[in-house]
Design a protein around this motif. Structure first.
Motif, PDB file in Angstrom:
ATOM      1  N   LEU A 152      -4.522  -1.009   5.324  1.00 28.16           N
ATOM      2  CA  LEU A 152      -4.802  -1.480   3.751  1.00 28.16           C
ATOM      3  C   LEU A 152      -3.595  -2.440   3.157  1.00 28.16           C
ATOM      4  O   LEU A 152      -3.841  -3.225   2.841  1.00 28.16           O
ATOM      5  N   ALA A 198       0.835  -1.207  -0.043  1.00 28.28           N
ATOM      6  CA  ALA A 198       0.093   0.016   0.031  1.00 28.28           C
ATOM      7  C   ALA A 198       1.043   0.983  -0.128  1.00 28.28           C
ATOM      8  O   ALA A 198       2.024   1.204   0.482  1.00 28.28           O
ATOM      9  N   GLY A 214      -2.387   2.043  -6.850  1.00 28.41           N
ATOM     10  CA  GLY A 214      -3.597   2.892  -7.349  1.00 28.41           C
ATOM     11  C   GLY A 214      -4.367   2.166  -8.425  1.00 28.41           C
ATOM     12  O   GLY A 214      -3.925   1.389  -9.260  1.00 28.41           O
ATOM     13  N   THR A 273      -3.095   3.673   5.692  1.00 32.53           N
ATOM     14  CA  THR A 273      -2.431   2.808   4.682  1.00 32.53           C
ATOM     15  C   THR A 273      -1.634   1.625   5.523  1.00 32.53           C
ATOM     16  O   THR A 273      -1.802   0.553   4.575  1.00 32.53           O
ATOM     17  N   GLN A 332     -11.969   6.090  -5.250  1.00 33.99           N
ATOM     18  CA  GLN A 332     -12.904   5.113  -4.805  1.00 33.99           C
ATOM     19  C   GLN A 332     -13.683   5.643  -3.446  1.00 33.99           C
ATOM     20  O   GLN A 332     -14.976   5.300  -3.449  1.00 33.99           O
ATOM     21  N   TRP A 333     -13.048   6.260  -2.446  1.00 35.11           N
ATOM     22  CA  TRP A 333     -13.421   6.269  -1.343  1.00 35.11           C
ATOM     23  C   TRP A 333     -12.968   7.828  -0.769  1.00 35.11           C
ATOM     24  O   TRP A 333     -11.818   8.334  -1.122  1.00 35.11           O
ATOM     25  N   PRO A 359      -3.390  -0.630  -2.887  1.00 29.80           N
ATOM     26  CA  PRO A 359      -4.195   0.426  -2.332  1.00 29.80           C
ATOM     27  C   PRO A 359      -3.344   1.640  -2.324  1.00 29.80           C
ATOM     28  O   PRO A 359      -1.956   1.584  -1.775  1.00 29.80           O
ATOM     29  N   THR A 387      -7.495   4.901  -3.931  1.00 33.14           N
ATOM     30  CA  THR A 387      -8.108   4.191  -3.438  1.00 33.14           C
ATOM     31  C   THR A 387      -9.322   4.998  -2.382  1.00 33.14           C
ATOM     32  O   THR A 387     -10.541   4.757  -2.015  1.00 33.14           O
ATOM     33  N   VAL A 392     -11.496  -0.901   2.975  1.00 40.08           N
ATOM     34  CA  VAL A 392     -11.165   0.519   3.292  1.00 40.08           C
ATOM     35  C   VAL A 392     -12.081   0.628   4.669  1.00 40.08           C
ATOM     36  O   VAL A 392     -11.615   1.521   5.516  1.00 40.08           O
ATOM     37  N   ASP A 451     -18.450   6.366  -0.302  1.00 44.66           N
ATOM     38  CA  ASP A 451     -17.972   5.542  -1.544  1.00 44.66           C
ATOM     39  C   ASP A 451     -18.947   6.237  -2.687  1.00 44.66           C
ATOM     40  O   ASP A 451     -19.135   5.773  -3.729  1.00 44.66           O
TER      41      ASP A 451
END
Length: 274
Positions: free
Chosen positions: A230, A77, A102, A227, A177-178, A108, A141, A236, A198
């Protein structure tokens, strides 16, 4: 022999005072049990009183650092912090594609868009802000802006729960994504609420507000803890919940250092043995 831990890469600036930036990221990675790696984007001259100056690292050197560690050790990550210039931002985005970090298929990638000082002043020119929107956010992410960064990036002034949701929707239009809209400075109450979304889900993460002025590096530390989670394979929502738990304790255990604002502390994790 110790089992090889998961790896996390921070692409950010160096804080000579040790409270934020690369130094905060590495402290947090260690406390969370992942192996930290770095791509330094700038060297700052700073202490508890603030930043007195900084020097950018050439963008090709930033790219070379990312490729060196990703090609040899692998990256489970990654996160960004201070990226300083539009050129560095564009170079980082291109390099992340090359090393499969990514996006939908890569490792992530957390974007902590360091764009405002703790006093709300802009740290980046509009060209760099636009590069964050167009180059980094579509690959992210998760993005983790504070409220001043939300304002600079979207124009939304967050003043309560409804505008916090409006800010999340505005940030999502740039392609991450989020998004996590942090509410630490939003409510005049003993609780602070961060909003994770999201687009389909709006998840409120509520926690205590600790009465301390020593919060230097808080945003970096939270993003780093997320991080690290992840990198360990958490999804997430669970990673963000872990990151919030980590920063709550880090703020609670923050300490004075120097004549200005002291740092949040990752040492609680070592003391707790957790």
């Amino acid at each position: 022999m110790t089992a090889t831990p998961k790896t996390a890469l921070t692409i950010a600036g160096s804080d000579s005072g040790g409270g934020a930036g690369i130094q905060a990221d590495l402290r947090t990675f260690f406390a969370c049990g992942v192996h930290g790696m770095t791509a330094i984007t700038a060297v700052t001259v700073q202490n508890s009183l603030g930043v007195q100056g900084f020097t950018d690292i050439p963008s090709d050197v930033v790219a070379a650092q990312i490729k060196a560690v990703a090609g040899d050790m692998g990256v489970d990550a990654a996160k960004t912090g201070m990226l300083a210039t539009a050129e560095i931002i564009r170079t980082v985005a291109k390099t992340l594609d090359e090393v499969h970090i990514g996006g939908a298929e890569g490792a992530p990638f957390v974007v902590d868009p360091v764009a405002a000082s703790m006093h709300g002043d802009a740290l980046l020119r509009e060209e760099a802000l636009e590069a964050i929107r167009t180059e980094l956010f579509p690959r992210a992410t998760l993005v983790t802006p504070n409220l001043d960064e939300v304002r600079l990036l979207t124009g939304v002034e967050v003043k309560g729960p409804e505008s916090q949701r409006e800010a999340a929707r505005a940030l999502l239009t740039f392609g991450p994504q989020w998004v996590l809209v942090k509410g630490g400075h939003l409510y005049d109450s003993p609780r602070c609420v961060d909003l994770l979304s999201d687009g389909a889900r709006f998840i409120e993460l509520e926690g205590p507000r600790h009465p301390t002025e020593h919060t230097h590096g808080g945003g970096d530390t939270m993003a780093s803890a997320i991080t690290a989670s992840l990198a360990k394979g958490l999804g997430v929502p669970d990673a963000v919940a872990e990151g919030k738990r980590f920063i709550e304790r880090a703020v609670e255990e923050s300490y004075p250092l120097g004549e200005g604002v002291g740092p949040v502390s990752p040492f609680w994790r070592l003391a707790d043995g957790d």
